[in-house]
Design a protein around this motif. Structure first.
Motif, PDB file in Angstrom:
ATOM      1  N   TYR A 235      -0.449   3.891   1.643  1.00 40.83           N
ATOM      2  CA  TYR A 235      -0.449   2.558   2.259  1.00 40.83           C
ATOM      3  C   TYR A 235       0.071   2.575   3.695  1.00 40.83           C
TER       4      TYR A 235
ATOM      5  N   ILE B 230       5.551  -3.086   4.435  1.00 42.06           N
ATOM      6  CA  ILE B 230       5.423  -3.973   5.605  1.00 42.06           C
ATOM      7  C   ILE B 230       6.330  -3.490   6.737  1.00 42.06           C
TER       8      ILE B 230
ATOM      9  N   LEU C 143      -4.578  -1.571   6.939  1.00 43.41           N
ATOM     10  CA  LEU C 143      -4.380  -1.784   5.502  1.00 43.41           C
ATOM     11  C   LEU C 143      -4.776  -3.229   5.192  1.00 43.41           C
TER      12      LEU C 143
ATOM     13  N   ILE D 252      -2.043  -4.773   9.518  1.00 42.49           N
ATOM     14  CA  ILE D 252      -2.298  -5.250   8.157  1.00 42.49           C
ATOM     15  C   ILE D 252      -3.196  -6.476   8.274  1.00 42.49           C
TER      16      ILE D 252
ATOM     17  N   ARG E 168       5.134  -0.241   8.412  1.00 43.10           N
ATOM     18  CA  ARG E 168       3.914  -0.380   9.230  1.00 43.10           C
ATOM     19  C   ARG E 168       4.164  -1.233  10.479  1.00 43.10           C
TER      20      ARG E 168
ATOM     21  N   LEU F 237      -4.188  -9.476   5.728  1.00 38.18           N
ATOM     22  CA  LEU F 237      -3.880  -9.925   4.368  1.00 38.18           C
ATOM     23  C   LEU F 237      -4.545 -11.259   4.063  1.00 38.18           C
TER      24      LEU F 237
ATOM     25  N   ASN G 203      -1.094  -7.999  13.260  1.00 40.31           N
ATOM     26  CA  ASN G 203      -1.648  -8.303  11.940  1.00 40.31           C
ATOM     27  C   ASN G 203      -2.564  -9.525  11.993  1.00 40.31           C
TER      28      ASN G 203
END
Ligand code: ADP
Ligand code: MG
Length: 256
Positions: free
Chosen positions: A161, A189, A167, A198, A192, A200, A104
């Motif tokens: 999602y 969360i 994402l 992700i 995934r 963010l 991430n």
């Protein structure tokens, strides 16, 4: 090239899903004649063009379904305005190896620091590289999941999602969540985790997340999975939105 053969090549190209060849056949033949191109060079050119056309179409279609708020690139980001950020860190992320590794990326900082810009820039680069992208604010995601849960369609909505390769969850922390809402975020969360990336953005530090998610245990569980493999970029600089506004206001005040 006889007209008969030309027509047959066009028909076959369309059947094989090579529309660019079908359209540009005469130009290819002319170019090959003029440049005295070898057979292999011509085939190489035709296939490379067809692939480029196909990838460009997939990229533009990917951007359309991504729900990205705009398509700003990292090239448009002025690092000199934000000297706290090490451009090498962003360029490292732009190699997309973190997406390959199913890790991430988090961008933290105050409003106007350029968090969404960098997140979108990374997402556009990932889309170009062939990853599917979905952009949402945390609040929209929670609202949609809650509505789906009430309608008995949570599993199918979760797919929105969970499926995308990347994402983007924007604006974590603008609104505090209730426990049931935080639990929906946890589901996204954790499902995934180590499977898909992700990216963010948040205006809160991670230590403030327990207030955002209204529950220390849930916030820890969310952070645990999110941060296990995560590059964090903190931008503690000024607002780019206010940059020009403040200069204009100052000018007006001085002129008065
Ligand atoms: P944040 O998400 O941190 O609130 P945004 O990424 O939405 O901020 O940035 C606000 C606006 O300023 C956007 O139009 C963005 O493109 C622009 N912007 C922010 N930082 C920079 C920068 N360093 N260079 C160029 N444009 C920037
Ligand atoms: Mg933003």
């Amino acid at each position: 090239m006889s007209q008969l053969t030309g027509n047959r090549v066009r028909t076959t190209a369309v059947k094989l899903g090579l529309p660019h060849l079908a359209e540009a056949l005469s130009q290819y033949v002319r170019r090959a004649d003029e440049a005295k191109m070898g057979y292999l060079d011509l085939i190489d050119l035709v296939l490379a063009d067809e692939l480029a056309v196909r990838e460009d179409r997939r990229f533009r279609q990917g951007l359309r379904t991504s729900k990205l708020p705009h398509h700003k690139t990292l090239d448009a980001y002025d690092f000199s305005f934000q000297p706290e950020i090490d451009p090498r860190k962003v360029k490292d992320l732009a190699t997309l190896s973190f997406i390959e590794a199913k890790a991430n990326a988090a961008l933290l900082g105050p409003p106007g620091a350029g968090k969404t810009h960098i997140a979108v820039g990374l997402a556009v680069a990932a889309c170009r590289a062939g990853y599917s992208i979905y952009f949402t604010s945390l609040d929209d995601m929670v609202r949609n999941l809650k509505a789906a849960e009430i309608a008995g369609r949570l599993t199918s909505k979760l797919g929105t999602y969970l499926r995308p390769g990347v994402l983007v969850v924007d604006e974590v922390g603008y609104q505090p969540l209730e426990r049931a809402e935080a639990n929906l975020v946890f589901q996204v969360i954790s499902k995934r985790y180590e499977k898909r990336s992700i990216i963010l953005t948040s205006n809160k530090t991670f230590s403030e997340w327990s207030q955002v998610f209204g529950d220390e245990v849930l916030a820890t569980a969310i952070l645990d999975r999110l941060l296990h493999h995560c590059d964090v970029i903190s931008i503690n600089g000024p607002s780019y939105r206010l940059k020009n506004r403040l200069a204009a206001i100052e000018r007006d005040t001085n002129a008065a």
